[in-house]
Design an enzyme around this catalytic site. Structure first.
Site, PDB file in Angstrom:
ATOM      1  N   CYS A   1      85.625 -43.513 -94.950  1.00 41.06           N
ATOM      2  CA  CYS A   1      86.504 -43.263 -96.096  1.00 41.06           C
ATOM      3  C   CYS A   1      86.233 -41.883 -96.698  1.00 41.06           C
ATOM      4  O   CYS A   1      87.136 -41.041 -96.783  1.00 41.06           O
ATOM      5  CB  CYS A   1      86.349 -44.367 -97.124  1.00 41.06           C
ATOM      6  SG  CYS A   1      84.657 -44.723 -97.650  1.00 41.06           S
ATOM      7  N   TYR A   2      84.999 -41.625 -97.110  1.00 43.33           N
ATOM      8  CA  TYR A   2      84.683 -40.282 -97.619  1.00 43.33           C
ATOM      9  C   TYR A   2      84.998 -39.214 -96.565  1.00 43.33           C
ATOM     10  O   TYR A   2      85.615 -38.196 -96.876  1.00 43.33           O
ATOM     11  CB  TYR A   2      83.213 -40.180 -98.012  1.00 43.33           C
ATOM     12  CG  TYR A   2      82.805 -40.846 -99.299  1.00 43.33           C
ATOM     13  CD1 TYR A   2      83.424 -40.529-100.514  1.00 43.33           C
ATOM     14  CD2 TYR A   2      81.750 -41.766 -99.334  1.00 43.33           C
ATOM     15  CE1 TYR A   2      83.010 -41.121-101.710  1.00 43.33           C
ATOM     16  CE2 TYR A   2      81.340 -42.355-100.525  1.00 43.33           C
ATOM     17  CZ  TYR A   2      81.964 -42.033-101.707  1.00 43.33           C
ATOM     18  OH  TYR A   2      81.554 -42.602-102.886  1.00 43.33           O
TER      19      TYR A   2
END
EC number: 1.2.1.38
Lengths: 344, 344, 344, 344
Positions: free
Chosen positions: C149-150
């Site tokens: 995600c990051y």
């Protein structure tokens, strides 16, 4: 200085006791216990306490606790009943924030808590901790079973109506809303931010442990068994209980309800009857020991709606316990409880 | 007792002053002004104050204010500069929580605030209100321009690094996160619950009014003009600022940063250097005047990351103003500021 | 119809796959596994799925999974590597939403994940799942390690700058903010509503598992090893990542950054370059597969600030996985991903 | 394709119509009006719509609207009644999401809305928009006054009980909880994040505009005037209504309430009767057009508690309006309404 011991200091009511007692001018925490956190400074667990408390968790030890003047139990049910008998015998006053000493009917307690009670005799001697109801008894008590969070908000809201016998005691409906801190600090999926924020739900509608406690209290006030429906709801917020209390007036044209409430609570330091027409917000008591109440008779019909708000961790738990300690030790009732609620 | 006046009592910094001063043992609020709420008891507007303050809003009146020992301005920029000159002349000490007296370069102030400054001479005399930076000057000051919320968190975080000249002063990046109360109590679409909760966004990246203030402060500390990128972000919460501060060490193997910070703030009552490896949470200062700081050097490389948290309404505004009042009137610096942060 | 299997269907990325696939016109979930919930209909666990899916959790079984065309692993690291080899061998395409196949350097992976990798050969064959970076490779892949995600938010933000070699690749700072759903559905104290709401904190500043993944990705784009500081922060909200990305322009007067970004992403269905001067909000992508980006050069100086937002559960996980499935099976890239974000 | 016009597109129900219609296979928005935003693309105001709608706000113009097949009014009360007569006359079907055509008793409407009604004749012809109550009438209607948000949740919850005449129609208590989006997008202090989050309060207990609407609806169902107490509460969340509905069974031992509800709603596409013992969460319908209901008879006594949840912006407003449009134009009732609620 009153020497204070706290059993079970790692939960939310434990840290809240520490917050309130940090600035109490006549009490000092001497012992705080936690099996799991032995040797850890309380401020390591709760950084808000850095600079306010430098004590360390120890394992529960009756001798060390017996050197205190008063011991608070901020523990799940079942713990206080295992240690209170010895402490009481040794002259320590005990204030249980949990449920072990609230319900007089042992069988009823055992049914709802699914546990054998180990000291029923002590239950008989214990005083129910709700100062607005029985301040004088509390003053002389050795052992207190503090009123629960929902029971405090509900009983304070119904008290003037039931005492005055103005409403039908058989048709009480308490629709209650609580912040998630009422569920405690235990890891559980249901109170994760991702599960409990941005949502509202009821729970325990078929039956909740606070039901028999509230029913016992209201029946005592009404001097007859009440009929009560109690629906708790989980709110997407941390602190606060809002009780919306419905009852039916025997005579809708009779009484001045606003005056009734104001009169009943005129001298209570921690009950604030709001002006007529008000709707108290839970945030107006966030962090404080106040209960704010307003009373409505919508459209002039025969249903009374009482709105009663508290901070579940303060007036619904730790603040009430400190208020009770103050009464027991003949301290000013407001000592350590002067916090102004945080708005915004 | 210090007699206190407050101009602009209806905003969040105004009510926060009232909350803090309610329990201040050596100060009493005598006057509180609001044009729009004249004649209204403050507790009608902020029910958390019921039972704590029974004063009423009045229209701003210099004579009445001049009878106070100190006047706080909790007003938008432009108000304090219109009233402060007369108050100062009449011997009243003035503490402006707004921006009128913070920036020494009048032209710069006028550019960012888009307003003609009406008393530049007084700006020259005013002392910047950040006790950890210039406590002695504050003690003797007649007029204070309190540090802003972001500027407080950022300057306290960079202070030890810039004073010691350990980092490259030309490459500072302050990524800051603030709760919505920083935007004040004005009705606006952008800070409605429906717009600002469950979301995060940056704002003012091209330029924010706190940029020149922070740059002035840091340049003063560094004794040369710093290069600073400042990115504020709106957080879905009420209170709290978290500053994440990046800078580049001139020599990555040199200094013990933890010791540097601990030493610098050893005697500061309201700065708490957390243990090495910590990540301070904004809630650990919610409602309190503390600034909690930790310092990291990730992976041992040359970038320092400082984490600095405050409650924007307390250490970032009203608490800092009370701390400054305490210094000015030679009261204990902690008076009225002993609140323990609310956790949970 | 593409026959889909999902391993690990009880977590947030699992239920999100079910939400997205419920309305996918060319795919149907045939198998969903969970050891703990065997025999339970998925809609009993996630009532939002009532009426949309009537399948039941089964224990993971390779034969049943091998009858699918594609298997998604929505599992903690370590699970996919134990089952993927056999599935791949039997001709099933595998899309791992976890970390087992993201990092090419096995030693590095083992250090950060503290686990022995059991199929390093397969890592070499696996394709990194970030369509904007390597769409063509994805189309033909047998095994995908989806971008985290990051890493998705950060790489999409830096991509045009690093590809064009306009910024100093040694001084990248990614200050990232994530909603609590990034921590998953496991019961843990740290992400309780009472602990994580109304507060902001950094975590993992000394080192976070996404650091080596992001560094690998950015170094590949830059064609040389980058220097990166990565600071993740926990936000008091459910969904959303906001990456604030700092870098230093080699020449501040050169390029038209807005045009650079618009050009780079002109044909990307799920990257939206916002108008110049914008600040994207995470809520503008809540529930959708979009990444919205804006680029700033504050005060015309040499620091570029890129703001990049995604929904961590959609473009940061399950939506990206569906996008990748669409590519692998030559379906329209937007299939099943047309959801409009929920505002408010 | 049904040609759709929307009057008042800038509020929350307007943008929600746009979200739902973006993926509607048989309808297309041709006109959207806003006086204040004339000439602005809708996606500039609501970035979630970027890539989904490229139309622009225009000033309301009857001719342009008359070219549509259907016009939705997503406006405050008083607007629809000023434009609907001409549109209806010109053969355009009108769906008012506001209150102008809901209440049949004009005098009652004028009292609660404090406004002169300008087309009482049209009120008589208008059909109340609640498909589960009167689907057939809706199909042929020219003009719809859509049910309000609270009225939808309350009526769907009481419907089976009142139709079957099992409960005392004189003692109905509806304790309702709504997210802040019910208050709309107007700038107001009361719904600022800082005022409305982390708090719960009742409002409008003495009287709320939805009271006469609900009373009219329930009285129609019960075929006699009902007695109703209605207490709305503001929840610290964006979307969702939770209605907790109390009534008294005439005979507590009689009926199988679970079967009654399941039978009544067996064929309803947007009402989901949950399994016995359930407590529906508002998040289980977030973003979807479902109403989820459960029914309880606590402790086997004579009080029935129905729990009914909807998304106030979908089934409580824009989704219901689309459902009604589908019925009016003989489209599949679920068209454009297949969204799965967002969990978490």
């Amino acid at each position: 200085m009153v020497k204070v011991g706290i059993v079970g200091g790692t939960g939310y009511t434990g840290v809240e006791l520490l917050r309130l007692l940090a600035n109490h001018p006549q009490a000092r925490v001497e012992v705080i216990t936690s099996r799991s956190e032995e040797g850890i400074p309380v401020a390591d667990m709760y950084p808000n306490l850095r600079g306010h408390h430098d004590i360390t968790f120890t394992v529960p030890d009756v001798d060390r606790l017996a050197a205190c003047d008063v011991v608070f139990f901020a523990t799940p049910h079942g713990v206080a009943m295992s240690m209170a008998p010895e402490l009481v015998e040794r002259g320590v006053r005990v204030i249980d924030l949990g449920a072990d000493f609230r319900i007089k009917d042992i069988e009823l307690w055992e049914k709802w808590y699914n546990l054998k009670h180990t000291c029923p005799d002590l239950v008989a001697k214990a005083v129910y901790g709700l100062p607005e109801l029985n301040r004088d008894q509390i003053k002389g008590a050795e052992l207190i079973g503090c009123a629960g969070c929902y029971p405090t908000a509900v009983q304070l809201g119904y008290l003037p109506l039931l005492e005055s016998k103005l409403v039908d005691h058989r048709r009480l409906i308490a629709d209650c809303k609580s912040g998630a801190s009422g569920a405690g600090r235990g890891a559980s999926v249901g109170t994760l931010l991702c599960e409990a924020s941005e949502s509202v739900k009821a729970y325990g509608v078929p039956g909740h442990r606070h039901l028999p406690e509230i029913r016992q209290g209201l029946s005592g006030i009404a001097e007859r068994p009440v009929g009560l429906t109690f629906s708790p709801h989980l709110m997407p917020m941390i602190r606060g209980i809002h009780a919306t209390l419905y009852s039916v007036l025997k005579d809708p044209v009779g009484p001045d309800l606003q005056a009734l409430f104001e009169e009943r609570y005129r001298n209570e330091p921690f009950v604030d009857v709001m002006p007529a027409g008000s709707h108290p917000e839970t945030r107006s008591v966030k962090g404080s020991n106040m209960c704010r109440i307003s009373v409505h008779q919508p459209q002039g019909e025969d249903v009374v709606v009482v709105l009663s708000v508290i901070d579940n961790l303060v007036k619904g738990a730790s603040g009430q316990a400190v208020q009770i300690m103050n009464l027991m030790f003949d301290l000013p009732e407001r000592s350590g409880l002067e916090q102004v609620a945080l708005m915004p």
